[in-house]
Design a protein around this motif. Structure first.
Motif, PDB file in Angstrom:
ATOM      1  N   TYR A   1      31.494  29.837  53.019  1.00  0.00           N
ATOM      2  CA  TYR A   1      31.613  30.796  51.917  1.00  0.00           C
ATOM      3  C   TYR A   1      33.063  31.282  51.814  1.00  0.00           C
ATOM      4  CZ  TYR A   1      30.923  34.652  48.754  1.00  0.00           C
ATOM      5  OH  TYR A   1      31.031  35.480  47.659  1.00  0.00           O
TER       6      TYR A   1
ATOM      7  N   THR B   1      35.257  28.714  50.345  1.00  0.00           N
ATOM      8  CA  THR B   1      35.031  28.566  48.899  1.00  0.00           C
ATOM      9  C   THR B   1      35.788  29.643  48.131  1.00  0.00           C
ATOM     10  OG1 THR B   1      32.826  27.721  49.402  1.00  0.00           O
ATOM     11  CG2 THR B   1      33.222  28.351  47.135  1.00  0.00           C
ATOM     12  N   ARG B   2      35.752  30.870  48.655  1.00  0.00           N
ATOM     13  CA  ARG B   2      36.475  31.967  47.998  1.00  0.00           C
ATOM     14  C   ARG B   2      37.999  31.726  48.074  1.00  0.00           C
ATOM     15  NH1 ARG B   2      34.729  33.575  44.263  1.00  0.00           N
ATOM     16  NH2 ARG B   2      36.200  35.298  44.259  1.00  0.00           N
TER      17      ARG B   2
ATOM     18  N   LEU C   1      28.250  24.625  49.205  1.00  0.00           N
ATOM     19  CA  LEU C   1      27.868  25.966  49.654  1.00  0.00           C
ATOM     20  C   LEU C   1      26.459  26.321  49.179  1.00  0.00           C
ATOM     21  CD1 LEU C   1      28.548  28.768  50.897  1.00  0.00           C
ATOM     22  CD2 LEU C   1      29.440  29.404  48.654  1.00  0.00           C
TER      23      LEU C   1
ATOM     24  N   GLU D   1      23.688  27.363  51.760  1.00  0.00           N
ATOM     25  CA  GLU D   1      23.083  28.682  51.614  1.00  0.00           C
ATOM     26  C   GLU D   1      21.576  28.557  51.371  1.00  0.00           C
ATOM     27  OE1 GLU D   1      25.344  31.004  48.848  1.00  0.00           O
ATOM     28  OE2 GLU D   1      25.160  32.789  50.083  1.00  0.00           O
TER      29      GLU D   1
ATOM     30  N   THR E   1      34.200  37.739  51.474  1.00  0.00           N
ATOM     31  CA  THR E   1      33.137  37.219  52.344  1.00  0.00           C
ATOM     32  C   THR E   1      32.358  38.371  52.972  1.00  0.00           C
ATOM     33  OG1 THR E   1      34.574  35.337  52.831  1.00  0.00           O
ATOM     34  CG2 THR E   1      32.680  35.648  54.277  1.00  0.00           C
TER      35      THR E   1
ATOM     36  N   HIS F   1      30.201  39.945  50.354  1.00  0.00           N
ATOM     37  CA  HIS F   1      29.070  39.080  49.986  1.00  0.00           C
ATOM     38  C   HIS F   1      27.936  39.190  51.000  1.00  0.00           C
ATOM     39  CE1 HIS F   1      26.932  35.645  48.325  1.00  0.00           C
ATOM     40  NE2 HIS F   1      26.856  35.129  49.538  1.00  0.00           N
TER      41      HIS F   1
END
Lengths: 174, 51
Positions: free
Chosen positions: A25, A28-29, A107, A111, A165, A168
């Motif tokens: 995650y 990805t951000r 992701l 997830e 992150t 989130h």
């Protein structure tokens, strides 16, 4: 005793999967923020060259007394336009766009599997299999990008990605 | 491939390559997880035998 050992091992795999999910995650951000940065720089260069060349010609016509100023601005914008292809931002943005979308899809799948992992519907071996299935895909996606482009680490973007992150997963219940 | 004694899959080695991307330095504890499912062949415990 054997069920306790199994429980401990399963917890380890669940924690390992959790760490993998959190890192994916975060990455990805980070990639998304890197892409935004590259696109922003590339867009600013385009805007500068477009505005500088057209406005300078207009200014030159209106205020002819400072011709060398307008000439210099036009020359700079022409040089930037010429070397733009060789600046890293455009290439980085192009590669990051692909990497960003591949990472986002990966992701989603990682997830998605977290529900089964946290619900203990999988054994330790199955969780391990999941990680060893997802990781080569991640490596492949990264290899495809980083074989043609380099991405210097950006601490500011890393910090922002880390904060995203934490936010989130703050109220994350899987 | 299975472990002969327990008939469970053998765990693959944890040799996983690090990502090429920089490590995201966060410490987020894992949320509570449900208890693991019991093993397929639990050891038979003789509850009534101990006195």
């Amino acid at each position: 005793l054997s069920s306790q050992v199994l429980y401990a091992l399963q917890m380890n795999e669940q924690e390992r999967y959790w760490a993998f999910l959190v890192q994916t995650y975060g990455h990805t951000r980070y990639l998304h923020k890197y892409l935004e940065r590259c696109e922003s720089i590339d867009r600013n260069i385009s805007m500068y060259t477009a505005i500088a060349s057209s406005a300078s010609i207009g200014g030159w016509v209106i205020w002819q007394q400072a011709g060398w100023v307008w000439g210099t601005i036009i020359a700079i914008s022409q040089v930037i336009g010429a070397i733009r292809k060789f600046l890293p931002y455009s290439t980085q943005a192009e590669k990051l766009r692909s990497l960003d979308s591949h990472y986002a899809r990966l992701l989603t799948r990682i997830e998605g599997e977290w529900f089964r992992v946290r619900s203990s519907l999988l054994t330790e071996a199955e969780i391990n299999d999941l990680i060893t299935r997802f990781k080569p895909e991640q490596d492949e996606i990264e290899d495809a990008t980083f074989s043609t482009v380099t991405l210097p680490d950006k601490k500011r973007l890393l910090t922002k990605a880390g904060a995203d992150t934490v936010n989130h997963f703050k109220s994350y219940d899987g | 491939m299975a472990d002969d004694e327990n008939n469970r899959p053998v765990i693959k080695p944890r040799e996983i390559r690090e990502s090429r991307l920089p490590h995201i330095d966060v410490d987020i504890p894992m949320p509570p997880v449900k208890p693991p499912k019991p093993p397929e062949n639990p050891p038979t415990a003789d509850k009534g035998s101990e006195k």
